[in-house]
Design a protein around this motif. Structure first.
Motif, PDB file in Angstrom:
ATOM      1  N   ALA A   1      32.809  16.130  36.049  1.00 28.17           N
ATOM      2  CA  ALA A   1      32.812  15.387  35.409  1.00 28.17           C
ATOM      3  C   ALA A   1      33.803  14.470  34.437  1.00 28.17           C
ATOM      4  N   LEU A   2      33.949  15.724  33.088  1.00 26.02           N
ATOM      5  CA  LEU A   2      35.106  14.907  32.168  1.00 26.02           C
ATOM      6  C   LEU A   2      36.322  14.555  32.605  1.00 26.02           C
ATOM      7  N   ARG A   3      36.614  15.565  33.752  1.00 28.56           N
ATOM      8  CA  ARG A   3      37.926  15.487  33.287  1.00 28.56           C
ATOM      9  C   ARG A   3      38.394  14.460  34.863  1.00 28.56           C
ATOM     10  N   VAL A   4      37.348  13.887  35.149  1.00 24.80           N
ATOM     11  CA  VAL A   4      37.487  12.086  36.259  1.00 24.80           C
ATOM     12  C   VAL A   4      37.872  10.959  35.343  1.00 24.80           C
ATOM     13  N   GLU A   5      36.211  11.358  34.694  1.00 23.47           N
ATOM     14  CA  GLU A   5      36.263  10.051  33.029  1.00 23.47           C
ATOM     15  C   GLU A   5      38.064  10.192  32.246  1.00 23.47           C
ATOM     16  N   GLY A   6      39.368  11.280  32.641  1.00 28.06           N
ATOM     17  CA  GLY A   6      40.529  11.044  32.016  1.00 28.06           C
ATOM     18  C   GLY A   6      40.249  11.775  30.608  1.00 28.06           C
ATOM     19  N   ILE A   7      39.024  12.737  30.104  1.00 28.22           N
ATOM     20  CA  ILE A   7      39.417  13.052  28.928  1.00 28.22           C
ATOM     21  C   ILE A   7      40.413  14.098  29.010  1.00 28.22           C
ATOM     22  N   PRO A   8      41.699  14.224  28.119  1.00 26.09           N
ATOM     23  CA  PRO A   8      43.063  15.738  27.850  1.00 26.09           C
ATOM     24  C   PRO A   8      41.914  16.961  28.498  1.00 26.09           C
ATOM     25  N   LEU A   9      42.622  17.611  29.212  1.00 30.59           N
ATOM     26  CA  LEU A   9      42.063  19.528  29.542  1.00 30.59           C
ATOM     27  C   LEU A   9      41.991  19.606  28.119  1.00 30.59           C
TER      28      LEU A   9
ATOM     29  N   ARG B   1      41.403  19.483  24.942  1.00 30.19           N
ATOM     30  CA  ARG B   1      39.841  18.558  24.484  1.00 30.19           C
ATOM     31  C   ARG B   1      38.686  19.576  25.215  1.00 30.19           C
ATOM     32  N   VAL B   2      38.969  19.164  26.910  1.00 31.21           N
ATOM     33  CA  VAL B   2      37.744  19.715  27.306  1.00 31.21           C
ATOM     34  C   VAL B   2      37.860  21.190  27.132  1.00 31.21           C
ATOM     35  N   LEU B   3      38.794  21.800  27.639  1.00 28.65           N
ATOM     36  CA  LEU B   3      38.880  23.566  27.116  1.00 28.65           C
ATOM     37  C   LEU B   3      37.983  23.945  25.369  1.00 28.65           C
ATOM     38  N   LEU B   4      38.859  23.541  24.394  1.00 32.01           N
ATOM     39  CA  LEU B   4      38.009  23.451  23.393  1.00 32.01           C
ATOM     40  C   LEU B   4      36.346  23.322  23.300  1.00 32.01           C
ATOM     41  N   ARG B   5      36.111  22.217  23.425  1.00 31.68           N
ATOM     42  CA  ARG B   5      35.029  21.865  23.292  1.00 31.68           C
ATOM     43  C   ARG B   5      33.751  22.011  24.461  1.00 31.68           C
ATOM     44  N   HIS B   6      34.133  22.236  25.416  1.00 34.46           N
ATOM     45  CA  HIS B   6      33.099  22.698  26.931  1.00 34.46           C
ATOM     46  C   HIS B   6      33.109  23.819  27.258  1.00 34.46           C
ATOM     47  N   VAL B   7      34.747  24.520  27.792  1.00 34.13           N
ATOM     48  CA  VAL B   7      35.010  24.940  28.791  1.00 34.13           C
ATOM     49  C   VAL B   7      34.809  26.794  28.082  1.00 34.13           C
ATOM     50  N   LEU B   8      35.697  27.116  26.662  1.00 37.49           N
ATOM     51  CA  LEU B   8      36.364  28.085  26.241  1.00 37.49           C
ATOM     52  C   LEU B   8      34.384  28.590  25.179  1.00 37.49           C
ATOM     53  N   ARG B   9      34.105  27.449  24.441  1.00 33.63           N
ATOM     54  CA  ARG B   9      32.772  27.800  24.077  1.00 33.63           C
ATOM     55  C   ARG B   9      31.908  28.349  25.261  1.00 33.63           C
ATOM     56  N   ASN B  10      30.884  27.504  25.798  1.00 36.73           N
ATOM     57  CA  ASN B  10      30.902  28.544  27.525  1.00 36.73           C
ATOM     58  C   ASN B  10      30.914  29.301  28.274  1.00 36.73           C
ATOM     59  N   ALA B  11      32.148  29.889  28.384  1.00 35.65           N
ATOM     60  CA  ALA B  11      32.575  30.635  28.515  1.00 35.65           C
ATOM     61  C   ALA B  11      32.887  31.866  27.452  1.00 35.65           C
ATOM     62  N   ALA B  12      32.423  31.254  26.514  1.00 33.62           N
ATOM     63  CA  ALA B  12      32.354  32.520  25.287  1.00 33.62           C
ATOM     64  C   ALA B  12      31.288  33.830  25.428  1.00 33.62           C
ATOM     65  N   VAL B  13      30.091  33.917  26.084  1.00 34.93           N
ATOM     66  CA  VAL B  13      29.444  34.215  25.774  1.00 34.93           C
ATOM     67  C   VAL B  13      29.455  35.765  26.255  1.00 34.93           C
TER      68      VAL B  13
END
Length: 316
Positions: free
Chosen positions: A216-224, A226-238
């Motif tokens: 959904a974030l990607r569909v809204e046009g948020i740069p990849l 930013r999505v990686l740093l704020r959401h993907v890597l943080r949740n994948a860090a566990v």
């Protein structure tokens, strides 16, 4: 469970582990063929001289009595003295720790940084890039650390003369020389862990990228980025954090071999020498040091894990 209770619980487990490790080390060393009296006096002494030295060192007592005396002294902060050289065990191991600890930490950093970068790239690109990274990771995992150390020393040290092939420079003597003497050993120890971290990172990032909120974030046009740093890597860090803890333990094991290849005066080389000399206080003290490092590393990972994922505080 609060972080404070989590720390106290892990420390209790760590103390029990130290007790078990020290007792097992005493028993296992007793099974190793050899006699410290022969190492000290050589092969020219008489049996009476050997017996007198064993009595002087307390080696003629039952094993349980030796362990009881050692444990009582250890509880008061005294790990005894080396049987070969009249030096406190703690002094010897503290000097060695200044070599082994930077080596292990540097190896973990190499594993995590290269592994996370490679695993993230593999998850984003897929296809040929993912297969190439998987192949490189598998090769790194399959290569024995001693073979990698020998090849690195031979090529970059002996042939190209870029870095020292053997030896160690203290940090207080020359910071640049200290760094140069650790580069090849750090790579030799850390390269094997890149495969594990890369695979875990790729799977974790790929799983998070498939989540609906990320799409959904990607569909809204948020740069990849930013999505990686704020959401993907943080949740994948566990899960990656859990892998980092095991990498530190593996790195400590790798230092035992690599330090001997590069002639580094660390805990690993000291343990090997102590084993050949049947130097029980050094071996047991080194086992305790290794165990403490493992306990502290796992404790740090547990705390970071709880901070990243607050559900751990409740479930632990």
């Amino acid at each position: 469970m609060t972080i404070r209770r989590l720390i106290l619980r892990r420390l209790r487990v760590g103390l029990a582990l130290l007790l078990v490790v020290s007792a097992l080390t005493f028993v296992l060393v007793a099974l190793i063929p050899g006699d410290p009296a022969h190492s000290i006096l050589g092969n020219t002494a008489t049996e009476a001289q050997y017996a007198a030295l064993r009595e002087q060192l307390g080696l003629d007592r039952p094993l349980w009595a030796q362990y009881g005396s050692w444990l009582w002294d250890a509880l008061r902060g005294n790990l005894g003295e080396s049987l070969i050289a009249p030096q406190p065990v703690a002094s010897v191991l503290n000097a060695d720790l200044s070599v082994t600890l930077p080596l292990a930490i540097g190896a973990v950093l190499v594993s995590v940084i290269v592994g996370v970068a490679g695993g993230t790239l593999a998850a984003l690109r897929g296809g040929v890039v993912a297969r190439l990274i998987d192949l490189a990771a598998m090769i790194g995992l399959a290569l024995p650390s001693f073979w990698g150390a020998l090849m690195l020393g031979q090529y970059f040290g002996v042939q190209l003369h870029w870095l020292p092939a053997t030896g160690f420079t203290a940090l207080s003597t020359s910071p640049v020389g200290w760094l140069r003497s650790l580069v090849l050993p750090v790579i030799a120890v850390g390269i094997g862990g890149v495969a594990t971290v890369a695979k875990q990172t790729r799977d974790s990032v790929d799983d998070v990228l498939r989540q609906q909120y990320v799409q959904a974030l990607r569909v809204e046009g948020i740069p990849l980025r930013r999505v990686l740093l704020r959401h993907v890597l943080r949740n994948a860090a566990v899960p990656v954090l859990a892998t980092g803890g095991t990498q530190f333990v593996a790195a400590l094991g790798g230092t035992v071999i690599v330090e001997n290849v590069f002639a580094l005066p660390g805990l690993g080389s000291t343990v090997v020498q102590a084993a050949t000399e049947h130097n029980l206080p050094i071996i047991v003290g080194a086992a305790v040091y290794f165990c403490v490092l493992v306990v502290l590393a796992n404790l740090l990972v547990d705390v970071l894990f709880a901070l990243v994922n607050p559900k751990v505080r409740i479930g632990s």
